[in-house]
Write a protein that holds these residues in place. Sequence first.
Motif, PDB file in Angstrom:
ATOM      1  N   UNK A   1       0.842  -1.183   0.000  1.00  0.00           N
ATOM      2  CA  UNK A   1       0.000   0.000   0.000  1.00  0.00           C
ATOM      3  C   UNK A   1       0.876   1.230   0.000  1.00  0.00           C
ATOM      4  N   UNK A   2       0.592   2.147  -0.902  1.00  0.00           N
ATOM      5  CA  UNK A   2       1.327   3.390  -1.013  1.00  0.00           C
ATOM      6  C   UNK A   2       0.949   4.305   0.140  1.00  0.00           C
ATOM      7  N   UNK A   3       1.952   4.927   0.751  1.00  0.00           N
ATOM      8  CA  UNK A   3       1.691   5.791   1.906  1.00  0.00           C
ATOM      9  C   UNK A   3       0.855   7.016   1.528  1.00  0.00           C
ATOM     10  N   UNK A   4       0.957   7.464   0.274  1.00  0.00           N
ATOM     11  CA  UNK A   4       0.205   8.632  -0.180  1.00  0.00           C
ATOM     12  C   UNK A   4      -1.166   8.272  -0.734  1.00  0.00           C
ATOM     13  N   UNK A   5      -1.500   6.995  -0.707  1.00  0.00           N
ATOM     14  CA  UNK A   5      -2.734   6.524  -1.322  1.00  0.00           C
ATOM     15  C   UNK A   5      -3.978   7.198  -0.749  1.00  0.00           C
ATOM     16  N   UNK A   6      -3.958   7.496   0.535  1.00  0.00           N
ATOM     17  CA  UNK A   6      -5.127   8.071   1.181  1.00  0.00           C
ATOM     18  C   UNK A   6      -5.188   9.594   1.097  1.00  0.00           C
ATOM     19  N   UNK A   7      -4.138  10.204   0.564  1.00  0.00           N
ATOM     20  CA  UNK A   7      -4.144  11.658   0.423  1.00  0.00           C
ATOM     21  C   UNK A   7      -5.036  12.065  -0.742  1.00  0.00           C
ATOM     22  N   UNK A   8      -5.738  13.181  -0.606  1.00  0.00           N
ATOM     23  CA  UNK A   8      -6.571  13.615  -1.734  1.00  0.00           C
ATOM     24  C   UNK A   8      -5.694  14.014  -2.916  1.00  0.00           C
ATOM     25  N   UNK A   9      -6.145  13.682  -4.101  1.00  0.00           N
ATOM     26  CA  UNK A   9      -5.414  14.060  -5.308  1.00  0.00           C
ATOM     27  C   UNK A   9      -5.781  15.488  -5.685  1.00  0.00           C
ATOM     28  N   UNK A  10      -4.857  16.120  -6.404  1.00  0.00           N
ATOM     29  CA  UNK A  10      -5.147  17.457  -6.907  1.00  0.00           C
ATOM     30  C   UNK A  10      -6.293  17.379  -7.892  1.00  0.00           C
ATOM     31  N   UNK A  11      -7.041  18.426  -7.979  1.00  0.00           N
ATOM     32  CA  UNK A  11      -8.186  18.476  -8.887  1.00  0.00           C
ATOM     33  C   UNK A  11      -7.753  18.324 -10.348  1.00  0.00           C
ATOM     34  N   UNK A  12      -6.560  18.810 -10.670  1.00  0.00           N
ATOM     35  CA  UNK A  12      -6.070  18.755 -12.050  1.00  0.00           C
ATOM     36  C   UNK A  12      -5.117  17.578 -12.281  1.00  0.00           C
ATOM     37  N   UNK A  13      -5.160  16.568 -11.403  1.00  0.00           N
ATOM     38  CA  UNK A  13      -4.290  15.406 -11.533  1.00  0.00           C
ATOM     39  C   UNK A  13      -4.613  14.659 -12.824  1.00  0.00           C
ATOM     40  N   UNK A  14      -3.666  14.591 -13.765  1.00  0.00           N
ATOM     41  CA  UNK A  14      -3.952  13.947 -15.055  1.00  0.00           C
ATOM     42  C   UNK A  14      -4.289  12.469 -14.945  1.00  0.00           C
ATOM     43  N   UNK A  15      -3.702  11.759 -14.002  1.00  0.00           N
ATOM     44  CA  UNK A  15      -3.999  10.332 -13.859  1.00  0.00           C
ATOM     45  C   UNK A  15      -5.430  10.152 -13.363  1.00  0.00           C
ATOM     46  N   UNK A  16      -5.818  10.948 -12.380  1.00  0.00           N
ATOM     47  CA  UNK A  16      -7.192  10.864 -11.872  1.00  0.00           C
ATOM     48  C   UNK A  16      -8.184  11.210 -12.976  1.00  0.00           C
ATOM     49  N   UNK A  17      -7.871  12.226 -13.754  1.00  0.00           N
ATOM     50  CA  UNK A  17      -8.748  12.607 -14.864  1.00  0.00           C
ATOM     51  C   UNK A  17      -8.812  11.499 -15.912  1.00  0.00           C
ATOM     52  N   UNK A  18      -7.696  10.859 -16.143  1.00  0.00           N
ATOM     53  CA  UNK A  18      -7.641   9.797 -17.147  1.00  0.00           C
ATOM     54  C   UNK A  18      -8.507   8.602 -16.752  1.00  0.00           C
ATOM     55  N   UNK A  19      -8.380   8.158 -15.522  1.00  0.00           N
ATOM     56  CA  UNK A  19      -9.094   6.946 -15.121  1.00  0.00           C
ATOM     57  C   UNK A  19     -10.567   7.195 -14.815  1.00  0.00           C
ATOM     58  N   UNK A  20     -10.950   8.441 -14.631  1.00  0.00           N
ATOM     59  CA  UNK A  20     -12.362   8.721 -14.373  1.00  0.00           C
ATOM     60  C   UNK A  20     -13.102   9.144 -15.635  1.00  0.00           C
ATOM     61  N   UNK A  21     -12.367   9.299 -16.736  1.00  0.00           N
ATOM     62  CA  UNK A  21     -12.987   9.703 -17.997  1.00  0.00           C
ATOM     63  C   UNK A  21     -13.906   8.590 -18.497  1.00  0.00           C
ATOM     64  N   UNK A  22     -15.103   8.951 -18.914  1.00  0.00           N
ATOM     65  CA  UNK A  22     -16.068   7.969 -19.422  1.00  0.00           C
ATOM     66  C   UNK A  22     -15.644   7.521 -20.813  1.00  0.00           C
ATOM     67  N   UNK A  23     -15.282   6.255 -20.942  1.00  0.00           N
ATOM     68  CA  UNK A  23     -14.842   5.743 -22.249  1.00  0.00           C
ATOM     69  C   UNK A  23     -15.979   5.082 -23.018  1.00  0.00           C
TER      70      UNK A  23
END
Length: 65
Positions: A1-23
């Motif tokens: 488990x990554x220690x930063x896993x529970x930290x909130x991601x930035x709103x403009x985080x490209x990875x978060x945007x990528x995986x939440x994009x409706x494909x």
Amino acid sequence: MDIDENLPRRRDDPVANLVTHDIDTLSVAELDARIALLKAEIIRCEGKIAFASTHRSVADALFKK
């Protein structure tokens, strides 16, 4: 488990945007293009990791006691 896993991601985080994009709305051609882009990004990241590892090894050898 990554220690930063529970930290909130930035709103403009490209990875978060990528995986939440409706494909579901993408065509097969668009999905193929997306996969090609992601594969190219993986290769770029792997190259950066290799460079960083080599750079670290050189630095360690240089400053070795």
